[in-house]
Design a protein around this motif. Structure first.
Motif, mmCIF file in Angstrom:
data_model
loop_
_atom_site.group_PDB
_atom_site.id
_atom_site.type_symbol
_atom_site.label_atom_id
_atom_site.label_comp_id
_atom_site.label_asym_id
_atom_site.label_seq_id
_atom_site.Cartn_x
_atom_site.Cartn_y
_atom_site.Cartn_z
ATOM 1 N N ALA A 42 -0.939 -106.658 -67.699
ATOM 2 C CA ALA A 42 -2.352 -106.695 -67.335
ATOM 3 C C ALA A 42 -2.843 -105.336 -66.863
ATOM 4 O O ALA A 42 -3.941 -104.880 -67.237
ATOM 5 N N ILE A 43 -2.027 -104.652 -66.039
ATOM 6 C CA ILE A 43 -2.401 -103.322 -65.557
ATOM 7 C C ILE A 43 -2.516 -102.339 -66.713
ATOM 8 O O ILE A 43 -3.434 -101.510 -66.771
ATOM 9 N N THR A 44 -1.603 -102.431 -67.668
ATOM 10 C CA THR A 44 -1.637 -101.533 -68.826
ATOM 11 C C THR A 44 -2.892 -101.746 -69.660
ATOM 12 O O THR A 44 -3.556 -100.793 -70.091
ATOM 13 N N VAL A 45 -3.238 -103.010 -69.890
ATOM 14 C CA VAL A 45 -4.430 -103.313 -70.686
ATOM 15 C C VAL A 45 -5.694 -102.803 -69.989
ATOM 16 O O VAL A 45 -6.569 -102.187 -70.619
ATOM 17 N N ILE A 46 -5.783 -103.019 -68.675
ATOM 18 C CA ILE A 46 -6.950 -102.548 -67.926
ATOM 19 C C ILE A 46 -7.047 -101.028 -67.968
ATOM 20 O O ILE A 46 -8.141 -100.460 -68.135
ATOM 21 N N SER A 47 -5.913 -100.343 -67.829
ATOM 22 C CA SER A 47 -5.908 -98.868 -67.868
ATOM 23 C C SER A 47 -6.377 -98.345 -69.209
ATOM 24 O O SER A 47 -7.137 -97.373 -69.284
ATOM 25 N N VAL A 48 -5.918 -98.980 -70.294
ATOM 26 C CA VAL A 48 -6.327 -98.552 -71.638
ATOM 27 C C VAL A 48 -7.825 -98.740 -71.834
ATOM 28 O O VAL A 48 -8.517 -97.878 -72.379
ATOM 29 N N VAL A 49 -8.361 -99.865 -71.360
ATOM 30 C CA VAL A 49 -9.800 -100.135 -71.510
ATOM 31 C C VAL A 49 -10.622 -99.126 -70.723
ATOM 32 O O VAL A 49 -11.617 -98.579 -71.222
ATOM 33 N N ILE A 50 -10.212 -98.847 -69.478
ATOM 34 C CA ILE A 50 -10.941 -97.873 -68.648
ATOM 35 C C ILE A 50 -10.885 -96.484 -69.269
ATOM 36 O O ILE A 50 -11.890 -95.762 -69.314
ATOM 37 N N SER A 51 -9.710 -96.094 -69.772
ATOM 38 C CA SER A 51 -9.565 -94.772 -70.396
ATOM 39 C C SER A 51 -10.425 -94.634 -71.637
ATOM 40 O O SER A 51 -10.906 -93.543 -71.957
ATOM 41 N N ALA A 52 -10.636 -95.735 -72.345
ATOM 42 C CA ALA A 52 -11.428 -95.683 -73.574
ATOM 43 C C ALA A 52 -12.921 -95.599 -73.295
ATOM 44 O O ALA A 52 -13.666 -94.951 -74.036
ATOM 45 N N PHE A 53 -13.382 -96.220 -72.215
ATOM 46 C CA PHE A 53 -14.817 -96.300 -71.945
ATOM 47 C C PHE A 53 -15.318 -95.224 -70.991
ATOM 48 O O PHE A 53 -16.504 -94.919 -70.994
ATOM 49 N N THR A 54 -14.460 -94.629 -70.185
ATOM 50 C CA THR A 54 -14.917 -93.652 -69.195
ATOM 51 C C THR A 54 -15.503 -92.377 -69.805
ATOM 52 O O THR A 54 -16.592 -91.952 -69.407
ATOM 53 N N PRO A 55 -14.848 -91.699 -70.766
ATOM 54 C CA PRO A 55 -15.430 -90.463 -71.331
ATOM 55 C C PRO A 55 -16.815 -90.652 -71.934
ATOM 56 O O PRO A 55 -17.705 -89.838 -71.675
ATOM 57 N N PRO A 56 -17.073 -91.691 -72.740
ATOM 58 C CA PRO A 56 -18.443 -91.858 -73.244
ATOM 59 C C PRO A 56 -19.474 -92.059 -72.147
ATOM 60 O O PRO A 56 -20.616 -91.606 -72.267
ATOM 61 N N ILE A 57 -19.079 -92.739 -71.075
ATOM 62 C CA ILE A 57 -20.012 -92.938 -69.967
ATOM 63 C C ILE A 57 -20.348 -91.614 -69.310
ATOM 64 O O ILE A 57 -21.517 -91.299 -69.036
#
Length: 234
Positions: A42-57
């Motif tokens: 679960a932690i890995t999945v959350i980290s991947v999602v945050i890493s993918a969405f943070t730069p565009p934001i």
């Protein structure tokens, strides 16, 4: 000897008691905890999602901030042009009321080499510090300049080219990084953090200023446009 009915009742009670014990000994599936492996996944999945969405934001926010600054810079540049134009509409203005003289061709004027809050001491290579929010922090550096132009009989400049560049205040710490002359502005581009604001102006405007409320205005304008013979002059 027990009757058949009594034996049947005892067997039924024994079976019910045994089933009850089994139910108590078996843990409820809804109350079971998650394993360590499931936590890590679960932690890995959350980290991947945050890493993918943070730069565009970050990119979207930084670009929005820069474009908002660019709009303010354009308003400052236009306001400076309107200010000088209103000065030239008066009959009693002096050359010292006009922007400082820069290069012969305004577009080749160098970038600001300093900044001041005193408009009277602004040179063609010096910017004027501007605080648009009134919070005591300078937000922009405005550079206004002109070419020598055409004088009237008293020596007052009545027609000239004028240029305005508006930089972010951050250039006061990065004068050595400025493009000279700037090829294009830093606005309306995708960026992160300050982007190209450290090197380029946020707004660049050039215009022609002429004093038109005079009987020799047409003659002066013809001279300014290159008709040195002044055909049509009285």
């Amino acid at each position: 000897m027990l009757s058949l009915k009594t034996q049947l009742i005892q067997k039924t009670n024994t079976r019910s008691f045994t089933l009850g014990l089994l139910k108590l000994s078996k843990p409820n599936s809804s109350q079971q905890g998650i394993s360590l492996l499931e936590c890590l996944i679960a932690i890995t999945v959350i980290s991947v999602v945050i890493s993918a969405f943070t730069p565009p934001i970050f990119l979207a926010v930084a670009t929005q901030i820069q474009n908002r600054r660019a709009e303010q810079a354009i308003q400052l540049a236009q306001g400076e042009i309107d200010r000088v134009r209103s000065i030239t509409e008066r009959l009693d203005y002096a050359n010292t009321d006009l922007p400082p003289v820069g290069a012969t061709i305004v577009e080749q004027q160098s970038a600001p080499s300093g900044a001041t809050t005193d408009r009277n001491s602004v040179s063609a290579t010096t910017g004027l510090l501007v605080d648009v929010n009134g919070d005591g922090t300078n937000d922009f550096v405005v550079q206004t300049y002109r070419n020598d132009g055409v004088p009237d009989s008293s020596g007052k400049r009545v027609a000239f080219y004028m240029g305005v560049r508006v930089y972010a205040a951050v250039i006061t710490q990065n004068y050595g990084l400025l493009e000279n002359p700037p090829q294009r502005s830093a606005s309306l581009t995708l960026t992160t953090a300050l982007g190209s604001q450290k090197r380029r102006p946020l707004a660049v405007m050039y215009t022609t200023i002429t004093h038109s409320d005079d009987r020799n205005s047409l003659c002066n304008l013809q001279k300014f446009l290159g008709d040195l013979n002044g055909s049509g002059c009285s």
